[in-house]
Design an enzyme around this catalytic site. Sequence first.
Site, PDB file in Angstrom:
ATOM      1  N   GLU A   1     -13.078 -13.467  -5.651  1.00 48.82           N
ATOM      2  CA  GLU A   1     -11.890 -13.176  -6.184  1.00 48.82           C
ATOM      3  C   GLU A   1     -10.557 -13.338  -5.239  1.00 48.82           C
ATOM      4  O   GLU A   1     -10.012 -13.544  -4.944  1.00 48.82           O
ATOM      5  CB  GLU A   1     -11.587 -12.075  -6.616  1.00 48.82           C
ATOM      6  CG  GLU A   1     -12.391 -10.796  -5.328  1.00 48.82           C
ATOM      7  CD  GLU A   1     -13.297 -10.684  -4.959  1.00 48.82           C
ATOM      8  OE1 GLU A   1     -14.790 -11.057  -5.717  1.00 48.82           O
ATOM      9  OE2 GLU A   1     -13.935  -9.415  -4.525  1.00 48.82           O
TER      10      GLU A   1
ATOM     11  N   LYS B   1     -14.630 -10.256   8.015  1.00 49.81           N
ATOM     12  CA  LYS B   1     -14.148 -10.934   7.537  1.00 49.81           C
ATOM     13  C   LYS B   1     -14.380 -12.617   7.125  1.00 49.81           C
ATOM     14  O   LYS B   1     -13.955 -13.067   5.635  1.00 49.81           O
ATOM     15  CB  LYS B   1     -12.930 -11.049   8.569  1.00 49.81           C
ATOM     16  CG  LYS B   1     -12.066 -10.301   8.498  1.00 49.81           C
ATOM     17  CD  LYS B   1     -11.113  -9.990   7.555  1.00 49.81           C
ATOM     18  CE  LYS B   1     -10.599  -8.316   8.228  1.00 49.81           C
ATOM     19  NZ  LYS B   1      -9.677  -7.588   7.122  1.00 49.81           N
TER      20      LYS B   1
ATOM     21  N   CYS C   1     -10.917  -2.365  14.647  1.00 44.52           N
ATOM     22  CA  CYS C   1     -10.602  -3.464  14.811  1.00 44.52           C
ATOM     23  C   CYS C   1     -10.434  -4.164  16.356  1.00 44.52           C
ATOM     24  O   CYS C   1     -11.164  -5.461  16.807  1.00 44.52           O
ATOM     25  CB  CYS C   1      -9.596  -4.399  14.304  1.00 44.52           C
ATOM     26  SG  CYS C   1      -9.393  -4.006  12.596  1.00 44.52           S
TER      27      CYS C   1
ATOM     28  N   GLU D   1     -15.708 -11.706   3.659  1.00 47.12           N
ATOM     29  CA  GLU D   1     -14.567 -11.653   2.527  1.00 47.12           C
ATOM     30  C   GLU D   1     -14.043 -12.394   2.530  1.00 47.12           C
ATOM     31  O   GLU D   1     -13.292 -12.904   1.032  1.00 47.12           O
ATOM     32  CB  GLU D   1     -13.199 -10.349   2.997  1.00 47.12           C
ATOM     33  CG  GLU D   1     -12.325 -10.081   2.474  1.00 47.12           C
ATOM     34  CD  GLU D   1     -11.578  -9.917   3.269  1.00 47.12           C
ATOM     35  OE1 GLU D   1     -10.803  -9.997   5.064  1.00 47.12           O
ATOM     36  OE2 GLU D   1     -10.550  -8.315   2.945  1.00 47.12           O
TER      37      GLU D   1
ATOM     38  N   GLU E   1       1.734   1.857  -3.195  1.00 55.03           N
ATOM     39  CA  GLU E   1       0.775   1.828  -4.353  1.00 55.03           C
ATOM     40  C   GLU E   1       0.413   3.611  -4.175  1.00 55.03           C
ATOM     41  O   GLU E   1       0.481   4.149  -5.074  1.00 55.03           O
ATOM     42  CB  GLU E   1      -0.716   1.595  -3.754  1.00 55.03           C
ATOM     43  CG  GLU E   1      -1.747   1.931  -4.821  1.00 55.03           C
ATOM     44  CD  GLU E   1      -3.234   1.460  -4.372  1.00 55.03           C
ATOM     45  OE1 GLU E   1      -3.082   0.667  -2.996  1.00 55.03           O
ATOM     46  OE2 GLU E   1      -4.100   0.942  -4.688  1.00 55.03           O
TER      47      GLU E   1
ATOM     48  N   SER F   1      -7.448   1.748  -2.078  1.00 52.71           N
ATOM     49  CA  SER F   1      -6.098   0.574  -2.760  1.00 52.71           C
ATOM     50  C   SER F   1      -6.632  -0.739  -3.807  1.00 52.71           C
ATOM     51  O   SER F   1      -7.634  -1.012  -2.534  1.00 52.71           O
ATOM     52  CB  SER F   1      -5.906   0.397  -1.302  1.00 52.71           C
ATOM     53  OG  SER F   1      -4.453  -0.453  -1.068  1.00 52.71           O
TER      54      SER F   1
ATOM     55  N   GLU G   1       1.132  -1.195   0.296  1.00 54.33           N
ATOM     56  CA  GLU G   1       0.130   0.042  -0.057  1.00 54.33           C
ATOM     57  C   GLU G   1       0.604   1.457  -0.365  1.00 54.33           C
ATOM     58  O   GLU G   1       0.613   2.446  -0.604  1.00 54.33           O
ATOM     59  CB  GLU G   1      -0.735   0.139   1.188  1.00 54.33           C
ATOM     60  CG  GLU G   1      -1.582   0.718   1.117  1.00 54.33           C
ATOM     61  CD  GLU G   1      -2.927   0.176   2.002  1.00 54.33           C
ATOM     62  OE1 GLU G   1      -3.803  -0.031   2.367  1.00 54.33           O
ATOM     63  OE2 GLU G   1      -3.440   1.267   2.336  1.00 54.33           O
TER      64      GLU G   1
ATOM     65  N   CYS H   1      -8.213  -2.168   4.672  1.00 57.03           N
ATOM     66  CA  CYS H   1      -8.260  -3.196   5.154  1.00 57.03           C
ATOM     67  C   CYS H   1      -9.415  -3.373   5.795  1.00 57.03           C
ATOM     68  O   CYS H   1      -9.613  -4.899   6.188  1.00 57.03           O
ATOM     69  CB  CYS H   1      -7.319  -2.850   6.296  1.00 57.03           C
ATOM     70  SG  CYS H   1      -5.289  -2.553   5.650  1.00 57.03           S
TER      71      CYS H   1
END
Lengths: 605, 176
Positions: A374, A366, A513, A369, A290, A327, A287, A307
């Site tokens: 993908e 999560k 988190c 996710e 990036e 990102s 990141e 994240c």
Amino acid sequence: MDTARAKPKVKLTIDGREVEIEQGATVLEAARKAGIDIPTLCYHPAVGPSGACRVCIVEVEGARTLVASCVYPVAEGMVVRTNTAAVRAARKTVVELLIAGHPQDCLSCERNGKCELQALARNLGIRKVRYNISDKEHREPDTSSPSIVRNPDKCVLCGRCVTVCRDIQGVGALSFAYRGRRTLVTPSFEHGLGEAKCTSCGQCSAVCPVGAIVEKDDTGVVWDALDDPEKHVVVQVAPAVRAALGEEFGMPAGTPVTGKIAQALHMLGFDAVFDTQFAADLTIMEEGHEFIERLNRRGVLPLVTSCSPGWIRYCEQFHPEFLDHISTCKSPQQMMGAVIKSYYAKIKGIDPSKIFSVSIMPCTAKKYEAKRPEMRTSSAPSQDVDAVLTTRELARMIRAAGIDFANLEDGEFDSPLGISSGAGTIFGVTGGVMEAALRSVYEILTKKTLGDVRFEAVRGFDGVRHATIDIAGTQVRVAVVHGLGNAGRFLAGTEDSPDRYHFVEIMACPGGCICGGGQPISLDPAVRQLRASVLYREDERKPIRKSHENVEVRRLYDTFLGQPGSELAHRLLHTAYGPDAARLAREDRAHSAAFGRQPMSAAGV
Amino acid sequence: MAVMSATIGTAACKCSCGSNAGKLVDDRFPKLDAIIAKYKGKPGALIPVLHEAQQLFGCLSEDVQDRVASGLGISPSEVYGVSTFYSFFTLRPRGKWKIGVCLGTACYVRGAAEVVEALKKELDIPVNGTTKDGRFTLEVVRCLGACGLAPVMMIGDDVHGRVRPEQIPEILKEYR
Ligand code: SF4
Ligand code: SF4
Ligand code: SF4
Ligand code: FES
């Protein structure tokens, strides 16, 4: 404190004790300040009062009826009694009515032993329920979401989930519908949450007082994998878990349990115990790279962190026009998942399809996710992360295994993916990803060493925080946002325009988190601070506090990935969003199938 | 009072209101947008908007509610909450004739359940359903207070007593 602006105080008497408190406070707050415990059910300190349940009723001299103390404001000279025969009887009636319409299902309920309705029944000494509500309409549990399960039969209509989802998260997936005895908390048209616009953040499950909204339990598949001798079962643990898991075992909030977690996971039979903080360091490399690219080449700015899958889902559903800013880096969980089934498999000589990859997360999103189509980049015919357990589910497994967690000696994470810097540790708290990124971006761009690695301006719990940092002559403007409601307001640009910034961190959960939807349930408003301090202290103690100095991350680049942003890094560690994400993944797989090889094989993995 | 069904079907409107069927050609949606625009930003906008929407469409189907939600910038679940709270809103289309079969004790023991079955078969709709042609809505109701005539069925304001299942086609003919 600025005493000049402090609110005027009022004095009142509660159960014969004199209490002084600011004007505008509620009777409940005054009582708690005086050490008098009034039972509550719908009230939650992080959600606020609603006056829905009437469990907190008290007598106020001069008032015609009993009043709900959680919403009743204090007044000078007020006389309150919290423990008269009338109050006790009325409270008991309220709770008995709740129980009468409630399934008698405690023994097999997720919340058994940690349920606020149970606690009320116990504390009020309820031995007999004088009412019988047998015609309550039965509703099937809603299992349509990959993250959470709703069981409307257990709902006590406290409204906490409705308020959290609508007011704090700005989503509004749940509302009260119908009225009277048919009242129901539900998504629109009684769809499942999986079909509604829900971000999977799980904040509703973290505030539900009973077992009516719980995380989806995935412990079964993990036990099966651990029992399967054919499987190499690998686990990763997110930073926030070590700041909170102890609470599940009666340890005071703010107790770090990092070593105990590693030990417990080894005892449960995991073949390798890794640290998501390693992948957090890796995230910073990608990141940070990036960000520098976008800064130098005038790419789309601000760059926004990726994240938090609850945030990603929110952006996809509510602000798709903003997706370009996010990102392309996968979250640390997914980076770790991809690295385990490629790099780790390769260096250990293990067939990736034999690896079962588990992650322990503070987060219900999560779970969702990990199932995104993908998120399958290795040559194994499985998702990169096979199962995601929340902190609460890990506690359940540890209890089931009979491990005396509070008294465990410390264990260690395994090499190489268990090595991490302090920058990786603070990922678990709002502002931590930004601070970790700044530590590395600053040193990489200025080629200077930071004297003090702390960036205090991005710490703390204000909903939106910002700072300007001079990096090699560029005034880099950064912002940190937590809670989806704050994110929505930030994107709408009502107070502040997002375009003013170069780099923005957004986390779905208020506090980051450490207060994720899968964390131990707590009614203590101090937990946020206590959990955060665990991570900041661990950071201070780490010999390495910057991601780019993590030797194992360096080795991963030197021996496998090449450079940050390399083609292989892109294939494994980056992703896409929006409706295109799944299409891109499908095309990638279709392409591989057409050419008779898996996506990874082209890269020699 | 009519007893509403436990679950609200999510399927498309099967009536003539066409709120699901004719999305592209339905010119009522621009009208709905105009209604929304008229109230947007005013406090308490939701209820008058739903009210006018119901007059326009005959019922507040999911499409209509979603349009109202996005138009007013609130969540669909909030709209659903309000539309189910007030009994003057209806989520599903009502037929021209409401058929109410009493399932009170007296009617029940005299075969009201068979009457309901016969109606379901004849009209090809479930309880609380509305026929495709928009003519009939079938409901079951609590005791109508005409137990002497059990089993009792109401069609609109007409009371039909001592109904036998085989009479159903004949009775319905009058209302077709
Ligand atoms: S929600 Fe609480 S009271 Fe209800 S069944 Fe579960 S443990 Fe028992
Ligand atoms: S998971 Fe989050 S978005 Fe979904 S219903 Fe719960 S609070 Fe709302
Ligand atoms: S689901 Fe839980 S939080 Fe929501 S209203 Fe019901 S009991 Fe309260
Ligand atoms: S706690 Fe006060 S009304 Fe529920």
